[in-house]
Each structure stands twice: as C-alpha cells, then as structure tokens.
Design an enzyme around this catalytic site. Structure first.
Site, short mmCIF file in Angstrom:
data_model
loop_
_atom_site.label_atom_id
_atom_site.label_comp_id
_atom_site.label_asym_id
_atom_site.label_seq_id
_atom_site.Cartn_x
_atom_site.Cartn_y
_atom_site.Cartn_z
N ASP A 139 0.79 -1.22 0.00
CA ASP A 139 0.00 0.00 0.00
C ASP A 139 0.84 1.28 0.00
O ASP A 139 0.60 2.15 -0.85
CB ASP A 139 -0.97 -0.02 1.18
CG ASP A 139 -1.83 1.23 1.25
OD1 ASP A 139 -2.96 1.20 0.75
OD2 ASP A 139 -1.36 2.25 1.81
N ALA A 167 -5.06 2.64 -0.44
CA ALA A 167 -5.05 1.92 -1.73
C ALA A 167 -5.65 0.52 -1.55
O ALA A 167 -6.42 0.04 -2.40
CB ALA A 167 -3.63 1.82 -2.27
N ASP A 168 -5.31 -0.14 -0.46
CA ASP A 168 -5.89 -1.45 -0.15
C ASP A 168 -7.40 -1.34 0.05
O ASP A 168 -8.17 -2.18 -0.44
CB ASP A 168 -5.26 -2.02 1.11
CG ASP A 168 -3.89 -2.64 0.88
OD1 ASP A 168 -3.52 -2.83 -0.30
OD2 ASP A 168 -3.20 -2.92 1.87
N ILE A 169 -7.81 -0.33 0.81
CA ILE A 169 -9.23 -0.20 1.15
C ILE A 169 -10.07 0.06 -0.10
O ILE A 169 -11.12 -0.56 -0.30
CB ILE A 169 -9.42 0.92 2.19
CG1 ILE A 169 -8.81 0.49 3.54
CG2 ILE A 169 -10.89 1.27 2.36
CD1 ILE A 169 -8.70 1.61 4.55
N SER A 172 -10.33 -3.03 -2.18
CA SER A 172 -11.25 -4.03 -1.62
C SER A 172 -12.68 -3.81 -2.13
O SER A 172 -13.42 -4.78 -2.36
CB SER A 172 -11.23 -4.00 -0.09
OG SER A 172 -11.92 -2.89 0.44
#
Length: 394
Positions: A139, A167-169, A172
């Site tokens: 991330d 970025a991960d969130i 998702s």
C-alpha cells in the site's frame, strides 16, 4: 430474510487487506466465504499488533463472516482437496505474486477445467502483465507511485502517506464490485471469467479531480495541507479549543458561513465574492475566519454552523469518532462472541430497505472450520472424506 449472495461460495486464498476485505464484503452480503490457508498460516496480518485474545486486531478488521480451513496447496493431497472445493464453489480470490497460481497447479486454466463457471479474482500490486507485473506491491509503495503522497501533507513538508491503507481499502471495494459484476454476467453467459485487479490501477483511477486537472489543463496539484487545491474556504480551522473542518464549497455556503460568523459583509467583499477570488486571497480570508472562530469553543461552532447548514465537523481522534452519537445510532460498531472471546468490530455500512446484514461469523482462527468444511465434501468424494485434517492443523 434471504441475502443476495446466499447461494454463492467463495474460496479466499488472499492475505493482508485488499483482497480479504473484498471477500469480507461478499460475506456480509450472504456469501459463504471459506478462508484457505496453509499449515502454519501465511497471512502476515496475523502477526501485526496490537492483539486481542492472541489475535491481531489488524487481521480482525478484514475477516468477519468467514470460515477457515487449512490446506497445503503445495502437496498433491492438498491440491485435490482444494479442487474438490472449487467444484462446489463460485469464486476464488487470490493475491499471490503473478505466476504463483500456475506454479501451484491451480491457475485459471486448471480451475476452469474443474468448474467452467468459476470466477477467479486476482489482486496484485501492478497487475498480471506489464513491465512491473512480477513485482510485489504494498500500500505505501502504491500511494507513492500513484502521486497520492505528493498531494498529501503540508506545503512546506514532505510528501505524506494517508494514515490508513487507502489503496488497499479502495481496491477491496473493487474486488467485491468486480466479482458481483462477474456473477451477474455469468447469469447470462453461463461462464466464469478471470479478473485482474491492480492496486496501482485502482489508486491511479482514484486520483479523480487531481488527475483530471492535469490531463485536461496541465495543472499539477500541490500539497495544500488541510486546504483544498480548488476551493476556499475549505480547510481545518482552530477554534477556542479544538480544530474543526469547514467546507464552504460554493458561494451559497460561503454566504451562510459569513452570516454564522456574524460578518455578512464578507460575502459581498470584492476579494471574496467568488470562489476564484477567494482562492486568490485564501490565506487572508482564512486568517479572518480563524480569528472569529477562536472566540468560541469547537462545540459551540459545530452547533452554530450545523444549524446554518454549513458542512462542519470536529477533528476527532479515533476514540472520539467511535463515541459519536451518530455512530451509535447507526450501529457502526458491533460486539461478537468468538472462539477466542468477545471481539468488537466495525459493522458493514451497507443499509438497504430489503437487506438486513448480519455478521454470522467472527474472524476465524487458523483452520477453525477445517473439519466442518471437509465433512461437507464427504458425500461427493470418498478420497477427501478419508483425509485426516487434524494432521495438518497447528
């Protein structure tokens, strides 16, 4: 009440946050999420503190509504177990490095042979192809490469990452959305497909107005701290005690703000009569506003500005944020009983008139449901039913 994905089974091979959180959203919508991990586990999130009852609170944040099974995908027996599950599943989610699924003998070509309707969602830092396709991506690296860090932070400070794995969130959400779209498309075609999601692709796409400004005018946005590149007043201000965020995003809101501040004449001041003018004299205007705001407490100003319909909010700590009456009223936090004790989790934000989302499973311990899941396969495969999963558990 029937959940929209009640008849969908997902095999979740993923780790860390982006893909696991996407699978979790599908679980919230009723899908049966089976988390597949090797003996000893493979998710580094399990090792990241702080811990509750021996379980990582980071891990807990992305793994509700899942069951867990231990399978050694590097062994022939483990691959057979996994492929038996694939026969009775709809989706496989993985975020190994590009090429790992092929090395394990379970790439999309193999999965499709076993189940033509299977959907494979692969999540990587940079995608399955391109010059960076084989590199790992975390991330903060994605935040740096996407330009996000360059527009975050104080004007005279260094480029700064967002305080959560943004970025991960965001990725998702695309994991869940792309899988639901593939399931819907399968309703028409009868066939599955492979999905190639890249954290960098997603974060670049999320640069929104910053990217649009550059692409269409050549404007390169700058770090503005808590101010806005394009709008004023639109920033954090200090009151008599705590800071608050005020967003007067148009002329009408700016006029309401001036009236609430007991300075209606500011709305007609030639220096501030339009957003373009306010941006030109932004620092001067901000100083005038803050001088007034420091005469009262944050609580008083939030009440006054909210009554005036000016977007405003106190800059809260996470403790203050979660203790807000609005969060409690909207049931933003839930408490669950698990095999390792009571755990508190953020609830799903999805609220539909015809959908009642309930958390069925607390985040599972490693292999918690292995025997249960294998028993479900016994009727279809004699070999699988004879496997002793206890030998694989830690």
């Amino acid at each position: 009440m029937i959940q929209p994905l009640h008849d969908i089974r997902v095999l979740d091979l993923s780790r860390v946050y982006a893909a696991p959180a996407g699978a979790m959203t599908l679980g919230d919508l009723g899908a049966d999420i089976i988390r597949v991990e090797p003996p000893g586990g493979s998710d580094s999130m399990r090792d990241w503190g702080p811990f509750l009852h021996g379980e990582s609170t980071y891990y807990l944040s992305a793994n509700r509504n899942k069951r867990s099974i231990v399978i050694d995908l590097k062994s022939e027996v483990g691959r057979e177990q996994f492929l038996e599950l694939v026969k009775k599943s709809d989706v496989v989610i993985e975020n190994f490095k590009s090429g790992t699924m092929k090395k394990l003998g379970i790439d999309y070509k193999k999965l499709k042979q076993v189940n033509p309707r299977i959907i494979l969602c692969s999540v990587t830092g940079f995608g399955q192809n391109g010059p960076l396709g084989e590199l790992p991506g975390f991330d903060p690296v994605i935040q740096a490469m996407s330009g996000l860090m360059d527009v975050t932070g104080q004007p005279d400070g260094e480029a700064t990452k967002v305080g959560i794995p943004i970025a991960d969130i965001i990725t998702s959400v695309y994991v869940a959305l792309s899988i639901v779209a593939a399931i819907r498309q399968r309703d028409f075609t009868g066939e599955g497909q492979s999905i190639d999601l890249s954290l960098l692709d997603v974060q670049i796409a999320s640069m929104a107005n910053v990217a649009s400004a550059y692409l269409n005018t050549g404007m390169i946005s700058e770090r503005k701290g808590n101010q806005h590149n394009n709008v004023a007043p639109y920033q954090v201000f200090q009151t008599g005690d705590y800071p608050i965020m005020i967003c007067a995003g148009n002329d009408g809101l700016y006029r309401k703000l001036c009236i609430a501040l007991n300075h209606p004449e500011w709305a007609d001041d030639k220096r501030f009569e339009s957003n373009a003018q306010r941006k030109k004299h932004e620092n001067e205007l901000a100083e005038m506003i803050e001088t007034e705001l420091q005469k009262k407490s944050s609580e008083q100003w939030v009440s006054l500005l909210a009554e005036a319909k000016v977007p405003v909010g106190r800059v809260n700590t996470i403790e203050q944020a979660l203790k807000q009456e609005q969060i409690s009223y909207r049931e933003g936090v839930e408490s669950l009983e698990s095999s390792y004790g009571t755990v508190k989790l953020l609830a799903s934000p999805l609220k539909h008139s015809g959908l009642n989302i309930k958390t069925r499973y607390a985040p599972p311990t490693l292999g918690e449901h292995s025997e249960e899941i294998l028993k479900e396969l016994q009727s279809s495969n004699e070999r699988v039913s004879s496997l002793n999963v206890r030998n694989q558990l830690i």
